[in-house]
Write an enzyme that holds these catalytic residues in place. Structure first.
Site, PDB file in Angstrom:
ATOM      1  N   LYS A 203       0.823  -1.207   0.000  1.00 32.46           N
ATOM      2  CA  LYS A 203       0.000   0.000   0.000  1.00 32.46           C
ATOM      3  C   LYS A 203       0.861   1.263   0.000  1.00 32.46           C
ATOM      4  CE  LYS A 203      -2.005  -1.401   3.764  1.00 32.46           C
ATOM      5  NZ  LYS A 203      -1.408  -2.747   3.841  1.00 32.46           N
ATOM      6  N   GLU A 420       4.487 -37.593  10.551  1.00 32.64           N
ATOM      7  CA  GLU A 420       4.489 -36.877   9.278  1.00 32.64           C
ATOM      8  C   GLU A 420       4.012 -37.780   8.132  1.00 32.64           C
ATOM      9  OE1 GLU A 420       4.833 -33.757   9.183  1.00 32.64           O
ATOM     10  OE2 GLU A 420       5.469 -33.566  11.270  1.00 32.64           O
ATOM     11  N   ASP A 495      -1.769 -29.389  15.405  1.00 34.56           N
ATOM     12  CA  ASP A 495      -2.756 -29.943  14.466  1.00 34.56           C
ATOM     13  C   ASP A 495      -4.168 -29.827  15.038  1.00 34.56           C
ATOM     14  OD1 ASP A 495      -0.580 -30.661  12.909  1.00 34.56           O
ATOM     15  OD2 ASP A 495      -0.420 -32.639  13.844  1.00 34.56           O
TER      16      ASP A 495
END
Length: 600
Positions: A203, A420, A495
């Site tokens: 901006k 994972e 999570d």
């Protein structure tokens, strides 16, 4: 640092001089001195009552002491210094003649005037050093900076990824260059332009580009620069800013972080008579009051348009409001090109691939990414920045630096690998999951390992099924731990937080609950306005709150069981994926696809 030492030294010298002058002023001679006529001195000499005597030709005085110890001063006739000295010698006095009259005059002048001149100079220098000139007399003056013509200017070529926003602002630039064409059509240029959007989207850079393209004077000020602890100072600075702008019209006035001064009035316990609200009132009057501000375009930027006063946003003040969104895929690639122009890139660098791996990155994030890649290349003593540097920089920005020295046990490594692998396998099996680009068990930042899904294209809307698939993938790590080890660990805390947040958004913001229906509940979690929001309660009953809790628990439990079911059906793939991950520590998308295809 030099200014600090100089101010300290000058302060010490100033204090020493003042003390010396005061001591000289207050400490008179140790004994009383009386002025006597010349006849008294003659009588004392005839009686041989003069002990020591000092003849001062500079002021024609004789300072003499009688044998009884009394001090006297006698004035003699000009030109008779030698005669007086001879008479005193003849009377047996110890005579001393001071320096010639000319030298004494100069010493007197220097002794009286020089310390005063030094004190005045010290005061002047200290005021300039501590106050920056005459700032005490200009406390109510605007602190806005005027960008001069000889300073480097930003143009639209330096701004990428916001093409639609640039088109909106090019109209303003064209009006400042060719106002006659618009005036002939009876058009009026917007008085105010408000740029708002997330932090880092460019901006302020857009405002600087407008000033650079238009070639007109550009005044820049921060919203917090108007607000002071003294009542009336902010309003005075607003008036002074617009007075300067009128003298330099046509021009652009830019206020950054407008929410610091433009927040909604009447939101505090003190009513509407505080300094900030007086400053806002003056700004409203200057923008659209009885005064005429032709040729002045006010631009402002903020991250919080929802807290601005409605009077600021009405037509006639901020006529045009431009939303600056984070860049899309093509915009990210253009931004990376801009920030890589002055950097030596290797032949293997593909900016398009990097843009795909950075969804949601703003212009500031991408600038930081390019700089991190350059720092990594310089640290490795490379001559050019490689694709590997960009990939590592991307992961550093997203997850933090690698923790290669962190020592974990073999059991923890095994738990992380299955955790994972659970995320990865569920993400690859659900129908609406994003492609898994990379999975690793190398600690990075606060995470012991992470899975990196990368969407193939930018999304601006998410369906209910896509939400559910994201929740199932997020819970896949905890499900894998429970299946393999029969227990759960603290590794799934992040999570669970993400899953709960997504489900709560589904129900309360997007109306995706079958039980509660297509309704929204509650307000967004924003900053509390004292006096306006402090006493307001939630907009739903306790019964509805209980239903919301049950709906959240139901969806999360359902997706957790779904993730467990998928992992148990593909237990062989889960084991192979985890064992390979323990050996190699990092797996890319091609390796993940090969493992999945080999076991299905």
């Amino acid at each position: 640092m030099q200014n600090r030492w100089l101010r300290g030294l000058l302060t010490i010298v100033f204090v020493v001089l003042v003390v010396s002058l005061l001591m000289e002023f207050f400490n008179g001679p140790s004994q009383q001195v009386s002025q006597t006529p010349y006849s008294t001195l003659v009588q004392a000499m005839s009686r041989r009552q003069v002990a020591p005597a000092t003849v001062e030709p500079s002021n024609y005085n004789v300072e003499w002491v009688t044998t009884a110890g009394k001090h006297y001063v006698t004035v003699y006739a000009p030109g008779s210094t030698n005669a007086i000295s001879g008479q005193l010698n003849a009377s047996g006095a110890d005579v001393t003649v001071s320096k010639p009259a000319g030298s004494g005059v100069w010493l007197t002048i220097l002794g009286d005037i020089l310390p005063l001149a030094i004190v005045v100079a010290m005061v002047f220098i200290l005021m300039r050093q501590s106050q920056g000139g005459n700032r005490m007399m200009s406390f109510g003056r605007s602190q806005a900076r005027l960008i001069a013509d000889n300073q480097p200017r930003v143009t639209f070529k330096d701004v990428a990824g916001v093409e639609e926003e640039k088109q909106e602002l090019e109209e303003v630039v064209d009006f400042l260059r060719n106002p006659k064409r618009y005036l002939e059509m009876g058009a009026r240029i917007p008085k105010g332009i408000l740029l708002f959007g997330p932090p880092g989207t460019g901006k302020t850079l857009l405002a600087r580009a407008v000033a650079g393209e238009a070639g007109v004077p550009f005044f820049s000020e921060s919203g917090s620069g108007f607000v002071e602890m003294f009542v009336g100072v902010g309003a005075s600075r607003v008036r002074d800013l617009f007075e300067q702008a009128k003298k330099n019209a046509p021009c652009i006035v830019f206020i950054d972080e407008l929410d610091a001064v433009g927040r909604m009035r009447g939101a505090g316990y003190g009513g509407g008579n505080d300094e900030r609200e007086q400053t806002l009132n003056q700004l409203l009057v200057e923008m659209d009051g009885f005064g005429v501000n032709e040729g002045i375009i006010l631009m402002a930027a903020t991250n919080r348009p929802d807290v601005l006063d409605p009077a600021l946003l009405r037509p006639g003040r901020f006529d045009r409001q431009i939303v600056v969104h984070p860049p899309d895929l093509a915009g990210r690639e253009q931004i990376l090109k801009v920030h890589s122009e002055n950097k030596p890139l290797a032949d293997d660098v593909e900016l398009g691939v990097i843009a795909k791996r950075t969804p949601g990155f703003t212009g500031a994030d991408l600038a930081n990414l390019a700089n991190e890649a350059a720092l990594l290349a310089a640290r490795n003593r490379q001559r050019r920045i490689s694709m590997e540097n960009f990939i590592e920089a991307t992961e550093r920005v997203m997850a933090g630096p690698q923790k290669k020295t962190r020592v974990i046990t073999a059991f923890e490594k095994r738990v992380v690998a299955f955790h994972e692998s659970g995320h990865t396998l569920v993400g690859m099996l659900v129908p609406h999951g994003d492609p898994i680009h990379k999975v690793t068990i190398i600690p990075r930042g606060m995470a012991m390992g992470y899975t990196m899904p990368v969407p193939e294209e930018d999304r601006y809307r998410i369906t209910r099924e896509q939400f559910l698939d994201k929740v199932a993938m997020s819970l896949g790590g905890r499900a894998a731990e429970q299946i393999v080890f029969g227990e759960i660990s603290t590794g799934a805390s992040d999570d669970l937080e993400k899953s709960t947040k997504m489900v709560r958004q589904m129900i309360m913001e997007y109306g995706m609950s079958e039980e509660l229906g297509p309704l929204t509940y509650g307000r967004r979690q924003e900053a509390v306005f004292l006096g306006r929001d402090l006493m307001r309660s939630r907009d739903y009953s306790d019964e509805v709150a209980s239903k919301i809790d049950r709906a959240i628990r139901h969806i999360i439990t359902e997706q957790y069981e779904r993730a467990k079911s998928l992992l148990m059906q593909h237990r062989q793939t889960l084991n192979r994926l985890a064992l390979t991950l323990m050996e190699q520590e990092t797996l890319e998308s091609d390796e993940l696809k090969a493992i999945l295809n080999a076991t299905t």
